[in-house]
Write a protein that holds these residues in place. Structure first.
Motif, PDB file in Angstrom:
ATOM      1  N   THR A  11       1.105  -1.283  -0.285  1.00  0.00           N
ATOM      2  CA  THR A  11       0.240  -0.262   0.116  1.00  0.00           C
ATOM      3  C   THR A  11       0.632   1.437   0.006  1.00  0.00           C
ATOM      4  O   THR A  11       0.827   2.354  -1.224  1.00  0.00           O
ATOM      5  N   ALA A  12       1.616   1.213   1.080  1.00  0.00           N
ATOM      6  CA  ALA A  12       2.954   2.692   0.605  1.00  0.00           C
ATOM      7  C   ALA A  12       3.553   2.887  -0.519  1.00  0.00           C
ATOM      8  O   ALA A  12       3.540   3.355  -0.849  1.00  0.00           O
ATOM      9  N   ILE A  13       4.128   1.804  -0.870  1.00  0.00           N
ATOM     10  CA  ILE A  13       5.084   1.573  -2.545  1.00  0.00           C
ATOM     11  C   ILE A  13       3.945   2.153  -3.395  1.00  0.00           C
ATOM     12  O   ILE A  13       4.317   3.364  -4.107  1.00  0.00           O
ATOM     13  N   LEU A  14       2.561   2.062  -3.413  1.00  0.00           N
ATOM     14  CA  LEU A  14       1.456   2.026  -4.897  1.00  0.00           C
ATOM     15  C   LEU A  14       1.269   3.286  -4.193  1.00  0.00           C
ATOM     16  O   LEU A  14       1.476   4.325  -5.371  1.00  0.00           O
ATOM     17  N   SER A  15       0.752   3.889  -3.044  1.00  0.00           N
ATOM     18  CA  SER A  15       0.675   5.187  -2.615  1.00  0.00           C
ATOM     19  C   SER A  15       2.174   6.193  -3.108  1.00  0.00           C
ATOM     20  O   SER A  15       1.735   7.351  -3.165  1.00  0.00           O
ATOM     21  N   ASP A  16       3.419   5.893  -3.399  1.00  0.00           N
ATOM     22  CA  ASP A  16       3.802   7.040  -3.397  1.00  0.00           C
ATOM     23  C   ASP A  16       4.924   6.050  -5.356  1.00  0.00           C
ATOM     24  O   ASP A  16       5.686   6.753  -5.540  1.00  0.00           O
ATOM     25  N   HIS A  17       3.630   5.821  -6.042  1.00  0.00           N
ATOM     26  CA  HIS A  17       3.352   5.854  -7.638  1.00  0.00           C
ATOM     27  C   HIS A  17       5.085   4.676  -7.838  1.00  0.00           C
ATOM     28  O   HIS A  17       5.466   5.409  -8.728  1.00  0.00           O
ATOM     29  N   TRP A  18       5.227   4.273  -7.080  1.00  0.00           N
ATOM     30  CA  TRP A  18       6.312   2.646  -6.880  1.00  0.00           C
ATOM     31  C   TRP A  18       5.720   1.352  -8.327  1.00  0.00           C
ATOM     32  O   TRP A  18       6.669   0.741  -8.811  1.00  0.00           O
ATOM     33  N   ALA A  39      11.528  -1.251   7.207  1.00  0.00           N
ATOM     34  CA  ALA A  39      11.880  -0.048   7.940  1.00  0.00           C
ATOM     35  C   ALA A  39      10.705   0.278   8.536  1.00  0.00           C
ATOM     36  O   ALA A  39       9.386   0.574   7.755  1.00  0.00           O
ATOM     37  N   ASP A  40      10.145   0.157  10.342  1.00  0.00           N
ATOM     38  CA  ASP A  40       8.953   0.233  10.078  1.00  0.00           C
ATOM     39  C   ASP A  40       9.385   1.724  12.030  1.00  0.00           C
ATOM     40  O   ASP A  40       9.373   2.116  12.270  1.00  0.00           O
ATOM     41  N   VAL A  46       8.072   2.369   6.708  1.00  0.00           N
ATOM     42  CA  VAL A  46       8.473   3.756   5.928  1.00  0.00           C
ATOM     43  C   VAL A  46       9.782   3.021   4.995  1.00  0.00           C
ATOM     44  O   VAL A  46      10.026   4.381   4.613  1.00  0.00           O
ATOM     45  N   GLY A  47       9.983   1.801   4.664  1.00  0.00           N
ATOM     46  CA  GLY A  47      10.936   1.712   3.813  1.00  0.00           C
ATOM     47  C   GLY A  47      10.927   0.453   3.293  1.00  0.00           C
ATOM     48  O   GLY A  47      10.309  -0.629   4.436  1.00  0.00           O
ATOM     49  N   THR A  48      11.789  -0.543   2.612  1.00  0.00           N
ATOM     50  CA  THR A  48      12.107  -2.167   2.299  1.00  0.00           C
ATOM     51  C   THR A  48      13.242  -1.845   1.644  1.00  0.00           C
ATOM     52  O   THR A  48      14.113  -1.076   0.977  1.00  0.00           O
ATOM     53  N   GLY A  49      13.803  -2.847   1.441  1.00  0.00           N
ATOM     54  CA  GLY A  49      14.529  -3.108   1.012  1.00  0.00           C
ATOM     55  C   GLY A  49      14.360  -4.978   0.642  1.00  0.00           C
ATOM     56  O   GLY A  49      13.863  -5.839   1.959  1.00  0.00           O
ATOM     57  N   TRP A  64      13.582   1.207  -1.078  1.00  0.00           N
ATOM     58  CA  TRP A  64      12.874   2.098  -0.796  1.00  0.00           C
ATOM     59  C   TRP A  64      12.322   3.309   0.278  1.00  0.00           C
ATOM     60  O   TRP A  64      11.660   2.165   1.498  1.00  0.00           O
ATOM     61  N   VAL A  65      12.172   4.244   0.564  1.00  0.00           N
ATOM     62  CA  VAL A  65      11.923   4.782   1.603  1.00  0.00           C
ATOM     63  C   VAL A  65      10.644   6.240   0.868  1.00  0.00           C
ATOM     64  O   VAL A  65      10.453   6.516   0.145  1.00  0.00           O
TER      65      VAL A  65
END
Length: 101
Positions: A11-18, A39-40, A46-49, A64-65
């Motif tokens: 959801t977070a990545i989609l909302s950031d248009h990634w 990253a929580d 708030v981030g992934t890797g 992604w952040v």
């Protein structure tokens, strides 16, 4: 990353248009070669890797952040964390998979 992190991360990545990363994250969660992290911050992803290790080589990517949390060292910390995982799993060479973002 756990299964519980999947929906919030997507959801977070989609909302950031990634784009939709659900299939990729589902794959990483089911693959012993892949190591996904998040990253929580106060319960918010708030981030992934991701580190994908194949013998002596590892691919580092999906760093992604969230927009509001950039420029605070989270991306560097995520990169360091997945790099550490890759080396611990036996990788000797790393390949960063990056986008123009």
């Amino acid at each position: 990353m756990t299964r519980d992190d999947l929906d919030p991360a997507v959801t977070a990545i989609l909302s950031d248009h990634w784009g939709d990363r659900r299939a990729w994250f589902e794959f990483t969660l089911g693959s012993a070669a892949c190591h996904s992290i998040v990253a929580d911050l106060d319960g918010e992803v708030v981030g992934t890797g991701v580190a994908t290790v194949n013998g002596p080589v590892a691919w580092i990517g999906t760093i992604w952040v969230a927009h509001d949390h950039r420029r605070h060292g989270i991306g560097a910390a995520l990169t360091d964390a997945v790099t550490d995982i890759a080396f611990a799993e036996g990788a000797e060479t790393l390949l960063l998979v990056a986008t123009d973002r």
